[in-house]
Design a protein around this motif. Structure first.
Motif, mmCIF file in Angstrom:
data_model
loop_
_atom_site.group_PDB
_atom_site.id
_atom_site.type_symbol
_atom_site.label_atom_id
_atom_site.label_comp_id
_atom_site.label_asym_id
_atom_site.label_seq_id
_atom_site.Cartn_x
_atom_site.Cartn_y
_atom_site.Cartn_z
ATOM 1 N N PHE A 28 48.973 14.079 14.312
ATOM 2 C CA PHE A 28 47.740 13.396 14.703
ATOM 3 C C PHE A 28 48.106 12.093 15.407
ATOM 4 C CE2 PHE A 28 46.482 15.994 11.063
ATOM 5 C CZ PHE A 28 45.344 16.625 11.556
ATOM 6 N N LEU A 29 47.670 11.968 16.657
ATOM 7 C CA LEU A 29 47.901 10.754 17.449
ATOM 8 C C LEU A 29 46.601 9.966 17.449
ATOM 9 C CD1 LEU A 29 49.523 8.974 19.402
ATOM 10 C CD2 LEU A 29 48.926 10.573 21.249
ATOM 11 N N VAL A 30 46.597 8.818 16.759
ATOM 12 C CA VAL A 30 45.353 8.104 16.506
ATOM 13 C C VAL A 30 45.514 6.612 16.782
ATOM 14 C CG1 VAL A 30 44.695 9.775 14.739
ATOM 15 C CG2 VAL A 30 45.889 7.676 14.072
ATOM 16 N N ARG A 31 44.394 5.904 16.743
ATOM 17 C CA ARG A 31 44.408 4.459 16.867
ATOM 18 C C ARG A 31 44.846 3.825 15.547
ATOM 19 N NH1 ARG A 31 38.757 3.228 20.185
ATOM 20 N NH2 ARG A 31 39.272 4.442 22.051
ATOM 21 N N GLU A 32 45.234 2.553 15.619
ATOM 22 C CA GLU A 32 45.761 1.846 14.447
ATOM 23 C C GLU A 32 44.756 1.858 13.285
ATOM 24 O OE1 GLU A 32 48.681 0.616 13.950
ATOM 25 O OE2 GLU A 32 49.613 0.483 15.939
ATOM 26 N N LYS A 33 43.474 1.603 13.585
ATOM 27 C CA LYS A 33 42.458 1.544 12.535
ATOM 28 C C LYS A 33 42.329 2.877 11.819
ATOM 29 C CE LYS A 33 37.600 0.293 11.765
ATOM 30 N NZ LYS A 33 36.332 -0.158 12.427
ATOM 31 N N ARG A 34 42.313 3.962 12.581
ATOM 32 C CA ARG A 34 42.208 5.296 11.974
ATOM 33 C C ARG A 34 43.472 5.630 11.193
ATOM 34 N NH1 ARG A 34 39.973 9.098 9.194
ATOM 35 N NH2 ARG A 34 39.732 11.150 10.129
ATOM 36 N N ALA A 35 44.618 5.226 11.696
ATOM 37 C CA ALA A 35 45.877 5.470 10.984
ATOM 38 C C ALA A 35 45.858 4.787 9.622
ATOM 39 C CB ALA A 35 47.057 4.979 11.812
ATOM 40 N N ALA A 36 45.334 3.571 9.571
ATOM 41 C CA ALA A 36 45.258 2.830 8.306
ATOM 42 C C ALA A 36 44.323 3.532 7.331
ATOM 43 C CB ALA A 36 44.789 1.407 8.575
ATOM 44 N N GLN A 37 43.212 4.047 7.838
ATOM 45 C CA GLN A 37 42.269 4.751 6.971
ATOM 46 C C GLN A 37 42.895 6.020 6.399
ATOM 47 O OE1 GLN A 37 38.837 6.718 8.774
ATOM 48 N NE2 GLN A 37 37.509 5.917 7.124
ATOM 49 N N ILE A 38 43.621 6.751 7.257
ATOM 50 C CA ILE A 38 44.275 7.975 6.798
ATOM 51 C C ILE A 38 45.349 7.648 5.758
ATOM 52 C CG2 ILE A 38 45.745 9.899 7.511
ATOM 53 C CD1 ILE A 38 44.261 9.832 10.220
ATOM 54 N N LYS A 39 46.083 6.561 5.984
ATOM 55 C CA LYS A 39 47.116 6.153 5.030
ATOM 56 C C LYS A 39 46.506 5.846 3.676
ATOM 57 C CE LYS A 39 50.937 2.892 4.393
ATOM 58 N NZ LYS A 39 51.678 1.746 4.995
ATOM 59 N N GLU A 40 45.307 5.236 3.683
ATOM 60 C CA GLU A 40 44.653 4.849 2.435
ATOM 61 C C GLU A 40 44.000 6.032 1.730
ATOM 62 O OE1 GLU A 40 41.080 1.885 0.820
ATOM 63 O OE2 GLU A 40 41.712 1.816 2.926
ATOM 64 N N ASN A 41 43.303 6.895 2.503
ATOM 65 C CA ASN A 41 42.486 7.946 1.895
ATOM 66 C C ASN A 41 43.007 9.361 2.097
ATOM 67 O OD1 ASN A 41 40.537 5.991 1.104
ATOM 68 N ND2 ASN A 41 39.608 6.083 3.136
ATOM 69 N N GLY A 42 44.039 9.542 2.941
ATOM 70 C CA GLY A 42 44.503 10.883 3.253
ATOM 71 C C GLY A 42 43.505 11.624 4.118
ATOM 72 N N LEU A 43 43.707 12.911 4.267
ATOM 73 C CA LEU A 43 42.800 13.741 5.046
ATOM 74 C C LEU A 43 42.381 14.951 4.225
ATOM 75 C CD1 LEU A 43 44.424 13.792 8.621
ATOM 76 C CD2 LEU A 43 42.308 12.646 7.938
ATOM 77 N N LYS A 44 41.082 15.221 4.250
ATOM 78 C CA LYS A 44 40.554 16.352 3.492
ATOM 79 C C LYS A 44 39.436 17.014 4.274
ATOM 80 C CE LYS A 44 38.794 17.675 -1.068
ATOM 81 N NZ LYS A 44 38.354 17.218 -2.416
#
Length: 304
Positions: A28-44
């Motif tokens: 997944f190639l994403v923006r910094e803000k989205r990367a931080a959200q994924i790092k915190e909450n994962g993906l489901k």
């Protein structure tokens, strides 16, 4: 096969996640803000077709971090396309093909001019999905279709490979030999659905209750048919009738993603969809008064 997903919104995460579930290598190639959200909450993925949690998703914020890729799924909104072009150029120079699943038609020419015609496939999706507050996918309904096909004969191999890895990926994949026709059918349908629901700020059930309002959607379909045929797409009356049947088959509370964005006060894709149709119509001297009217009604809400 290595697939890069640009735009980890609901659509990108859903199809990317289903590929991962099937054992495909996905980044997944994403923006910094989205990367931080994924790092915190994962993906489901929370879905009517089965839930799935993506364990330790591979997430990057710069295409330079990706050594090579076979395919790039571009699932951003139309107004974000310009911001992806340099990243896409970097990836195509490393041998990747690009599969855009944006609504509309204009983006195909933009991508071909930037990347080269040989690298851009045709693609579209049919799915009702959104992201919740944690950035997880909420998918509803039966539709979870990804349709793709070659716009250049040289793309037959990559299209066949994609069809193969998608066969057991948990969604409905369609390899179309008439992808341009499919793109225009989707553009026709989404222009009518998004236009009328967003303009009147109501779901499709309320639109159907008022013949005068439903008539606007019908006329947009007819104008889009004329526009598509002016560009050689051969959209038939049967295609229009099928689109109308789909409108009547939708749940009364169903609506377009653009209308959902209006209700949330978000940036709208109106310039990419209805605006694009008007620009394309002007190029072939075609009058599209209903599309112009809906464009004018939605335009004040474009920036949220």
């Amino acid at each position: 096969m290595h697939i890069v997903v640009i735009g980890a919104g609901a659509l990108g995460v859903y199809f990317g996640g289903r590929w991962i579930e099937a054992g495909v290598d996905v980044t997944f190639l994403v923006r910094e803000k989205r990367a931080a959200q994924i790092k915190e909450n994962g993906l489901k993925i929370n879905s009517t077709h089965g839930d799935y949690e993506i364990k330790k998703p591979h997430v990057v914020t710069d295409s330079g971090e990706i050594e090579s890729a076979d395919l790039v799924l571009v699932s951003v909104k139309g107004f974000h396309l310009e911001g992806t072009l340099d990243q896409l150029k970097t990836l195509t120079e490393k041998g990747a093909y690009v599969l855009p699943v944006l609504n509309g038609i204009e983006h195909i020419k933009i991508l071909q001019e930037k990347l080269g015609k040989e690298y851009v496939l045709g693609g579209l999706s049919y799915i009702f999905a959104t992201l919740n507050d944690k950035g997880h996918v909420e998918q509803a309904g039966d539709m979870h279709h990804l349709v793709f096909g070659e716009l250049d004969p040289s793309q037959q191999t990559i299209s066949s490979k994609l069809a193969e890895v998608s066969q057991n990926a948990g969604f409905i994949a369609g390899h179309s030999s008439e992808i341009t026709h499919e793109l225009w059918k989707k553009y026709m349908f989404i222009s009518a659905l998004s236009g009328v629901t967003t303009a009147v700020n109501l779901p499709i059930g309320s639109v159907r209750e008022h013949p005068e309002t439903l008539h606007i959607g019908d006329m947009i379909l007819r104008e889009m048919q004329s526009l598509a045929n002016a560009y050689g797409a051969d959209i038939t009356d049967a295609d229009v009738d099928a689109a109308l049947q789909n409108v009547h088959a939708l749940d009364p509370e169903a609506t377009s993603s653009m209308h959902k964005d209006r209700r949330k006060g978000l940036h709208l894709e109106v310039d990419h969809l209805q605006g694009g149709a008007v620009r394309l119509a002007e190029e072939v001297n075609l009058d599209v008064p209903y599309i112009r009217a809906v464009l004018g009604m939605i335009k004040p809400f474009e920036q949220g």
